[in-house]
Design an enzyme around this catalytic site. Sequence first.
Site, PDB file in Angstrom:
ATOM      1  N   GLY A  31       0.801  -1.213   0.000  1.00 47.93           N
ATOM      2  CA  GLY A  31       0.000   0.000   0.000  1.00 47.93           C
ATOM      3  C   GLY A  31       0.833   1.262   0.000  1.00 47.93           C
ATOM      4  O   GLY A  31       2.022   1.243  -0.325  1.00 47.93           O
ATOM      5  N   HIS A  37       4.717   2.053  -7.938  1.00 51.22           N
ATOM      6  CA  HIS A  37       3.795   0.916  -7.917  1.00 51.22           C
ATOM      7  C   HIS A  37       2.951   0.881  -9.194  1.00 51.22           C
ATOM      8  O   HIS A  37       2.730  -0.178  -9.787  1.00 51.22           O
ATOM      9  CB  HIS A  37       2.855   1.017  -6.713  1.00 51.22           C
ATOM     10  CG  HIS A  37       3.531   0.883  -5.390  1.00 51.22           C
ATOM     11  ND1 HIS A  37       3.645   1.934  -4.514  1.00 51.22           N
ATOM     12  CD2 HIS A  37       4.114  -0.181  -4.780  1.00 51.22           C
ATOM     13  CE1 HIS A  37       4.269   1.538  -3.427  1.00 51.22           C
ATOM     14  NE2 HIS A  37       4.570   0.252  -3.558  1.00 51.22           N
ATOM     15  N   ASP A 150      14.109  -2.436  -4.709  1.00 48.50           N
ATOM     16  CA  ASP A 150      14.387  -3.423  -3.653  1.00 48.50           C
ATOM     17  C   ASP A 150      15.191  -4.554  -4.279  1.00 48.50           C
ATOM     18  O   ASP A 150      14.700  -5.687  -4.448  1.00 48.50           O
ATOM     19  CB  ASP A 150      13.081  -3.931  -3.049  1.00 48.50           C
ATOM     20  CG  ASP A 150      12.301  -2.826  -2.371  1.00 48.50           C
ATOM     21  OD1 ASP A 150      12.746  -2.344  -1.314  1.00 48.50           O
ATOM     22  OD2 ASP A 150      11.251  -2.423  -2.912  1.00 48.50           O
ATOM     23  N   SER A 186       7.273   4.390  -0.572  1.00 47.42           N
ATOM     24  CA  SER A 186       6.186   4.743   0.338  1.00 47.42           C
ATOM     25  C   SER A 186       6.713   5.481   1.558  1.00 47.42           C
ATOM     26  O   SER A 186       6.001   6.280   2.177  1.00 47.42           O
ATOM     27  CB  SER A 186       5.439   3.478   0.770  1.00 47.42           C
ATOM     28  OG  SER A 186       4.913   2.803  -0.356  1.00 47.42           O
ATOM     29  N   ARG A 187       7.965   5.230   1.917  1.00 44.48           N
ATOM     30  CA  ARG A 187       8.552   5.872   3.092  1.00 44.48           C
ATOM     31  C   ARG A 187       8.844   7.353   2.867  1.00 44.48           C
ATOM     32  O   ARG A 187       9.050   8.097   3.827  1.00 44.48           O
ATOM     33  CB  ARG A 187       9.833   5.146   3.509  1.00 44.48           C
ATOM     34  CG  ARG A 187       9.594   3.705   3.976  1.00 44.48           C
ATOM     35  CD  ARG A 187      10.894   2.995   4.277  1.00 44.48           C
ATOM     36  NE  ARG A 187      10.674   1.600   4.624  1.00 44.48           N
ATOM     37  CZ  ARG A 187      10.463   1.140   5.844  1.00 44.48           C
ATOM     38  NH1 ARG A 187      10.454   1.975   6.858  1.00 44.48           N
ATOM     39  NH2 ARG A 187      10.284  -0.155   6.061  1.00 44.48           N
TER      40      ARG A 187
END
Length: 283
Positions: A31, A37, A150, A186-187
């Site tokens: 999310g 994404h 990642d 997201s961070r």
Amino acid sequence: MKIVEKSKELNALISGYKKDGLIVGFVPTMGALHKGHLSLVDEASKQSDVVIVSIFVNPNQFNNPNDLDKYPRTIDQDREMLEQTKCAILYYPSVEEVYPEEDKRIFDFGQLDKVMEGQFRPGHFNGVAQVVSRFFDLINPDKAFFGEKDFQQLAIIKKMTKLLGYEIKIVPCAIIRESDGLAMSSRNMLLTDEYRSEAPIIAQKLFESKNLLSTKNIKEVINFVTDEINKSGILEVEYFEIVDGDTLQPVDNWGDSDFVVGCIAVFADKVRLIDNLIYKKLA
């Protein structure tokens, strides 16, 4: 787009797709969606007939409970973003749905999970393998799409797919960056204005270091990137390693591998940012 919370409903839908001979593409997420994404969803839609996106904040991959608590959850915004894509199903399960029983499996990834992220986040990749394999069992996709940001996680997923014998094609997708170079994450939304303004230095110094390959050895490039980022005064490099892109083991010389990648983790206050740069990759 259909929102599904229960595995039984998901299985029934997927069985129908498979019966019709459709190619199922899967994009797992936690999310707090962003353009990175959405680029995975876009790529999945190009290579698949049906795209399934999961949103699940996996407790098993957080070795720090505070990180789990702080992880951004923006389901309403995420849903709106996915409705603008070709996502057919948003799978949004509860913890109990994903783990009806405690997952006690321990995976052996050799040295892949002992370095870099694995060294600083013990148990993280075992939790990643648990949840991704669980989703693979539930969804049985033909293809699964993962971002190259990642990088170590991608290597772990590839290894897990082989270990468990899945006939699923793992599709790596390029890093998507903000206009100032910061790798989308997201961070990033957890960064204060001060740290957000400094964070692009990470990518800047990585890209600058690529121009040093003909004049600097690996140790000198590592020192350059680390020192330049730390000079910011508020960013702190946790690690920067230059490794073989397949084994993730450190390389001592540029000629030691045909696939050389620099992987970095940097603290911006309490927010941990990761990035990487491929220095060399021969087909």
